[in-house]
Design an enzyme around this catalytic site. Structure first.
Site, PDB file in Angstrom:
ATOM      1  N   ASP A 250       0.804  -1.230   0.000  1.00 17.35           N
ATOM      2  CA  ASP A 250       0.000   0.000   0.000  1.00 17.35           C
ATOM      3  C   ASP A 250       0.833   1.274   0.000  1.00 17.35           C
ATOM      4  O   ASP A 250       0.431   2.303   0.551  1.00 17.35           O
ATOM      5  CB  ASP A 250      -0.968   0.024   1.203  1.00 17.35           C
ATOM      6  CG  ASP A 250      -1.859  -1.200   1.215  1.00 17.35           C
ATOM      7  OD1 ASP A 250      -2.206  -1.680   0.119  1.00 17.35           O
ATOM      8  OD2 ASP A 250      -2.203  -1.677   2.311  1.00 17.35           O
TER       9      ASP A 250
ATOM     10  N   LYS B 100       1.723   2.242  -5.103  1.00 21.24           N
ATOM     11  CA  LYS B 100       2.251   1.693  -6.364  1.00 21.24           C
ATOM     12  C   LYS B 100       1.330   2.000  -7.545  1.00 21.24           C
ATOM     13  O   LYS B 100       1.785   2.360  -8.628  1.00 21.24           O
ATOM     14  CB  LYS B 100       2.452   0.165  -6.242  1.00 21.24           C
ATOM     15  CG  LYS B 100       3.455  -0.218  -5.157  1.00 21.24           C
ATOM     16  CD  LYS B 100       3.546  -1.727  -4.976  1.00 21.24           C
ATOM     17  CE  LYS B 100       2.330  -2.361  -4.372  1.00 21.24           C
ATOM     18  NZ  LYS B 100       2.077  -2.023  -2.959  1.00 21.24           N
TER      19      LYS B 100
ATOM     20  N   GLY C 153      -4.513  -4.323  -3.818  1.00 18.31           N
ATOM     21  CA  GLY C 153      -5.500  -3.282  -4.117  1.00 18.31           C
ATOM     22  C   GLY C 153      -4.723  -2.042  -4.499  1.00 18.31           C
ATOM     23  O   GLY C 153      -4.104  -1.424  -3.646  1.00 18.31           O
ATOM     24  N   HIS C 154      -4.673  -1.729  -5.778  1.00 13.28           N
ATOM     25  CA  HIS C 154      -3.878  -0.599  -6.266  1.00 13.28           C
ATOM     26  C   HIS C 154      -4.812   0.527  -6.700  1.00 13.28           C
ATOM     27  O   HIS C 154      -5.598   0.358  -7.634  1.00 13.28           O
ATOM     28  CB  HIS C 154      -2.975  -1.041  -7.428  1.00 13.28           C
ATOM     29  CG  HIS C 154      -1.938  -2.046  -7.006  1.00 13.28           C
ATOM     30  ND1 HIS C 154      -1.016  -2.577  -7.864  1.00 13.28           N
ATOM     31  CD2 HIS C 154      -1.679  -2.605  -5.786  1.00 13.28           C
ATOM     32  CE1 HIS C 154      -0.234  -3.421  -7.195  1.00 13.28           C
ATOM     33  NE2 HIS C 154      -0.627  -3.455  -5.939  1.00 13.28           N
TER      34      HIS C 154
ATOM     35  N   GLN D 227       1.976  -6.103  -3.212  1.00 15.18           N
ATOM     36  CA  GLN D 227       2.406  -6.211  -1.825  1.00 15.18           C
ATOM     37  C   GLN D 227       3.685  -5.369  -1.622  1.00 15.18           C
ATOM     38  O   GLN D 227       3.823  -4.346  -2.261  1.00 15.18           O
ATOM     39  CB  GLN D 227       2.633  -7.678  -1.407  1.00 15.18           C
ATOM     40  CG  GLN D 227       1.330  -8.470  -1.272  1.00 15.18           C
ATOM     41  CD  GLN D 227       0.756  -8.955  -2.591  1.00 15.18           C
ATOM     42  OE1 GLN D 227       1.420  -9.640  -3.338  1.00 15.18           O
ATOM     43  NE2 GLN D 227      -0.481  -8.609  -2.870  1.00 15.18           N
TER      44      GLN D 227
END
Ligand code: GDP
Ligand code: IMO
Ligand code: MG
Length: 423
Positions: free
Chosen positions: A12, A15, A39-40, A221
């Site tokens: 988080d 990215k 989750g980007h 990650q």
């Protein structure tokens, strides 16, 4: 040539935003590990988008997006994600390519993930429960099903064998499960998956490299969640580090160019496990509030703390970072002062080495304190706007990691990024 962009903390780091910003310098964006646990977040004008399995270059025309062999795909959540992106006018059938070697997450993998966490009780990993661990276990255990298998005549049979194996394990764990509904959903999603381009991605990518195309590999990650180098066992089940791109895409190390390493100006972690600089107090709560630190995938509150340069230096070493990017600097605007951990006190000694097994009871971070700056970073547009005390923070980061900082991110928007010249 392949550049890579990856997280240096516990995920988080921002990215998604940075890939979206850098994307127009590349021809191809490729994911090489992880799956829907990621989750980007990026913004399309003012619309917030969270991508889980689809690479973050998908909103740039002319770009191609690859889901590499190292990724694990849940056809069910992937279908939902594809439909959402397609509803925004993106033609995924044209711009997305999926490796036939990527492994599939089955409904029973997700059930196994839950059962494993339940069995661990207090020692649970804090998994996103997306089935990541059990799927990678079947991959290394040589039982897994791959995307290419869905085009074969014996797919159903092979699915049944693996499902039965999982149900037996689940029974042993006292979980008597019916997966009829999930199975119907799964097969509908498999049919949808067949619409997309399923290819021998390792050949295709190497042909593109030979033709002079530029690839950006997008990590998921973060380094401290890496299966080998993270805070084991509180990690994910893939290699999140630079080396992961070689095995996750089929690209040889000699093609790797720049390594963009992303770190927040502070630190967060979601899920269980050691976090030396965690602030389990009102300062941590303030960081969470100002940084809106809630998981993009699970919505869980993220644990917050100061930036940890012992861990960051370690992450730079493992990844061979060439360009550091510091994100969420603007969040610190609201703090009274900023602390930076430059070493750990362990068993009466000061160390700058990240330990094999963190026992937080015997470790205390040693901090340098920086007074808060007199000007909001969120208002800064160029390097010359940056306040002196913030520059001091950047200097300490560069000095401890020995890596130049290329950009500072000071807001959620694609354009809220300050290039540092001379670095
Ligand atoms: P990722 O998993 O590394 O892509 O990061 P996430 O999307 O899970 O979390 C990063 C969060 O921070 C998202 O909500 C972003 O919109 C937000 N973000 C990214 N960069 C910045 C920044 O420089 N400032 C602020 N305030 N928010 C940012
Ligand atoms: P992005 O790509 C933050 C964490 C989980 C848990 C551990 C194992 O958005 O940075 P898993 O579901 O892999 O079994 O969970 O890893 N985790 C993440 N934390 N960002 C992520 O991805 C994460 N993906 C997994 O919270 O502690
Ligand atoms: Mg995320």
């Amino acid at each position: 040539m392949v550049d890579v962009l990856l997280g240096l903390q516990w995920g988080d780091e921002g990215k998604g935003k940075i890939v979206d910003f850098l994307a127009n310098q590349y021809d191809i964006i490729a994911r090489f590990q992880g799956g829907p646990n990621a989750g980007h977040t990026l913004y399309l004008k003012d619309k917030k988008i969270v991508l889980h399995t689809i690479p973050s270059g998908v909103f740039h025309e002319k770009l191609l997006n690859v889901i590499g062999n190292g990724v694990v795909i849940d056809p069910v959540s992937f279908k939902v994600e594809c439909e959402e992106i397609e509803s925004l006018g993106v033609n995924l059938q044209a711009c997305m390519l999926i490796s036939e070697r990527a492994h599939l997450i089955l409904p029973t993998h997700k059930a196994l993930d839950k059962a494993s966490e339940l069995a661990k009780g207090m020692n649970k990993i804090g998994s996103t429960l997306k089935g990541i661990g059990p799927t990678y276990m079947d991959k290394t255990g040589r039982n897994g099903l791959r995307v290419g298998d869905i085009l074969k005549n014996d797919f159903l049979e092979r699915y049944q064998i693996l499902k039965e194996k999982h149900l037996t394990i689940l029974k042993q764990m006292n979980m008597d499960l019916q997966v009829d509904v999930e199975e119907t959903e799964f097969f509908a999603a498999i049919a949808a998956l067949k619409k997309y381009q399923i290819i021998a991605a390792e050949y295709w990518l190497n042909e593109q490299i030979a033709a002079g195309k530029k690839i950006l590999a997008e990590g998921a990650q973060g380094t401290m969640l890496d299966i080998d180098f993270g805070t084991y066992p509180f990690v994910t089940s893939s290699n999140t580090v630079t080396a992961g791109l070689c095995v996750g895409l089929g690209i040889a190390p000699k093609h790797v160019g720049k390594v963009y390493g992303i770190s927040k100006a502070y630190c967060t972690r979601v899920g269980s496990g050691p976090f030396p600089t965690e602030l389990d107090n009102e300062i941590g709560e303030k960081l969470r509030k100002l940084g809106f630190e809630f998981g993009a995938t699970t919505g869980r509150p993220r644990r917050c703390g100061w930036i940890d340069l012992v861990a960051l230096k370690y992450a730079c070493m493992i990844n061979g970072v060439t360009d550091l990017i510091i994100t969420k600097a603007d969040v610190l605007d609201g703090m009274d002062s900023v602390s930076v951990c430059t070493s750990y006190q362990m068993y009466g000694q000061s160390t700058k080495q990240f330990p094999y097994d963190i026992n937080e009871a015997n470790l205390s971070p040693e901090y340098t304190q920086i007074p808060i700056w007199d000007k909001a970073l969120s208002d800064c547009k160029t390097q010359s706007d940056l306040p002196e005390n913030f520059i001091k923070l950047l200097e300490i980061i560069q000095q401890e990691t020995s890596v130049p900082i290329a950009f500072v991110s000071n807001g959620v928007g694609r354009e809220q990024l300050i290039l540092l010249q001379g670095n």
